[in-house]
Design a protein around this motif. Structure first.
Motif, PDB file in Angstrom:
ATOM      1  N   THR A  89      85.074 -42.335 -33.952  1.00 59.06           N
ATOM      2  CA  THR A  89      84.640 -42.042 -35.235  1.00 59.06           C
ATOM      3  C   THR A  89      85.849 -41.276 -36.281  1.00 59.06           C
ATOM      4  N   SER A  90      87.165 -41.562 -36.074  1.00 58.33           N
ATOM      5  CA  SER A  90      88.084 -40.778 -36.516  1.00 58.33           C
ATOM      6  C   SER A  90      88.873 -41.662 -37.831  1.00 58.33           C
ATOM      7  N   GLY A  91      87.772 -41.960 -38.898  1.00 65.90           N
ATOM      8  CA  GLY A  91      88.036 -42.698 -40.005  1.00 65.90           C
ATOM      9  C   GLY A  91      86.788 -43.174 -40.835  1.00 65.90           C
ATOM     10  N   PRO A  92      86.990 -43.572 -41.939  1.00 65.06           N
ATOM     11  CA  PRO A  92      85.633 -43.851 -42.824  1.00 65.06           C
ATOM     12  C   PRO A  92      85.202 -45.249 -42.076  1.00 65.06           C
ATOM     13  N   PHE A 131      82.150 -50.497 -43.922  1.00 65.53           N
ATOM     14  CA  PHE A 131      81.243 -49.752 -44.816  1.00 65.53           C
ATOM     15  C   PHE A 131      81.893 -48.148 -44.906  1.00 65.53           C
ATOM     16  N   MET A 132      81.671 -47.873 -46.189  1.00 70.64           N
ATOM     17  CA  MET A 132      81.740 -46.337 -46.560  1.00 70.64           C
ATOM     18  C   MET A 132      80.646 -45.662 -46.655  1.00 70.64           C
ATOM     19  N   LEU A 133      80.503 -44.364 -46.090  1.00 67.09           N
ATOM     20  CA  LEU A 133      79.509 -43.409 -46.186  1.00 67.09           C
ATOM     21  C   LEU A 133      79.876 -42.439 -47.120  1.00 67.09           C
ATOM     22  N   ASN A 134      78.944 -42.330 -48.197  1.00 60.11           N
ATOM     23  CA  ASN A 134      78.940 -41.035 -49.230  1.00 60.11           C
ATOM     24  C   ASN A 134      77.864 -40.456 -49.488  1.00 60.11           C
ATOM     25  N   ARG A 160      84.758 -39.123 -44.164  1.00 55.47           N
ATOM     26  CA  ARG A 160      85.922 -39.973 -43.780  1.00 55.47           C
ATOM     27  C   ARG A 160      86.023 -39.649 -42.191  1.00 55.47           C
ATOM     28  N   ALA A 161      85.438 -38.617 -41.553  1.00 51.98           N
ATOM     29  CA  ALA A 161      85.638 -38.508 -40.135  1.00 51.98           C
ATOM     30  C   ALA A 161      84.765 -37.426 -39.578  1.00 51.98           C
ATOM     31  N   VAL A 162      84.151 -37.831 -38.492  1.00 49.84           N
ATOM     32  CA  VAL A 162      83.394 -37.029 -37.719  1.00 49.84           C
ATOM     33  C   VAL A 162      83.755 -36.974 -36.322  1.00 49.84           C
TER      34      VAL A 162
END
Length: 201
Positions: free
Chosen positions: A129-132, A79-82, A97-99
DNA sequence: ACTACGATTAAA
DNA sequence: TTAATCGTAGTC
């Protein structure tokens, strides 16, 4: 509890929002992460923007008012978050993309399939969390989280840091959109310089 | 119905 | 470098 950013924050130029989201806190069900990497997807001209090539119904939140989530499923497993930006009726959003994990690290690790004994491992921490696709797994973000109003939802929102923090922003090209022709090389990806949680490319 | 492919990731 | 894996969209 930190106060959610309001609609006025998101209802601006997408590039401004993308840059301004760096250093803010993503909060969902008690899990907290500092946003360190974003990408802007803007309007019907941008060939990488879903608003341009996907059917309107499948990316409906992008066309709606600012401050809503746009979550979609890709590659059969991620899943991708926008976060939707700009005005109602104009398709644009910022991809998170990263948190950097801040709170709830044990739960994030569990969501990512790690055992409790592995949490002390620095490599594991940096891989949470180093990627979407990774951060949505860690935060348990899925299809049900699509099209939610992040300015009003008490369990899923973005907030400002209580203390002031300075960092250098790096501007570069977006990732994974080689099909977008002349828009492939637009410098619409932003990240915090020297932050270890920025995704590799 | 059949096929191609993606705003990715992890393993080799 | 490549397989995993599935919803969406285009074609038959």
């Amino acid at each position: 509890m930190l106060k959610p950013l309001g609609k006025a924050f998101y209802a601006r130029d997408t590039i401004t929002v993308a840059k301004d989201l760096l250093g803010k806190y993503l909060i969902k069900d008690g899990l907290v992460g500092k946003i360190v990497e974003t990408e802007a997807y803007i309007g019907t001209e941008d060939k990488a923007c879903h608003g341009n090539w996907r059917k309107k119904e499948t990316c409906a939140p992008m066309w709606g008012p600012a401050g809503f989530s746009y979550v979609y499923f890709t590659y059969g497993m991620y899943f991708m978050l926008n976060i939707v930006s700009e005005k109602d009726g104009f398709p644009a959003a910022v991809l998170i993309r990263a948190v950097e994990p801040v709170e709830g690290i044990e739960k994030m690790a569990k969501n990512r399939g790690y055992k409790a004994s592995e949490i002390g491992n620095l490599k594991v921490l940096k891989n949470l969390t180093s990627g979407p696709g990774k951060l949505t797994q860690a935060f348990n973000i899925k299809k049900a989280d699509n099209n939610l109003d992040l300015t009003k939802n008490p369990h899923f929102y973005i907030a400002k840091s209580s203390k002031k923090e300075s960092f250098e922003i790096v501007k570069t090209t977006r990732i994974g959109i080689n099909y977008a022709e002349e828009y492939t090389h637009k410098p619409w990806r932003f990240y915090i310089k020297n932050n270890p949680f920025v995704s590799k490319f």
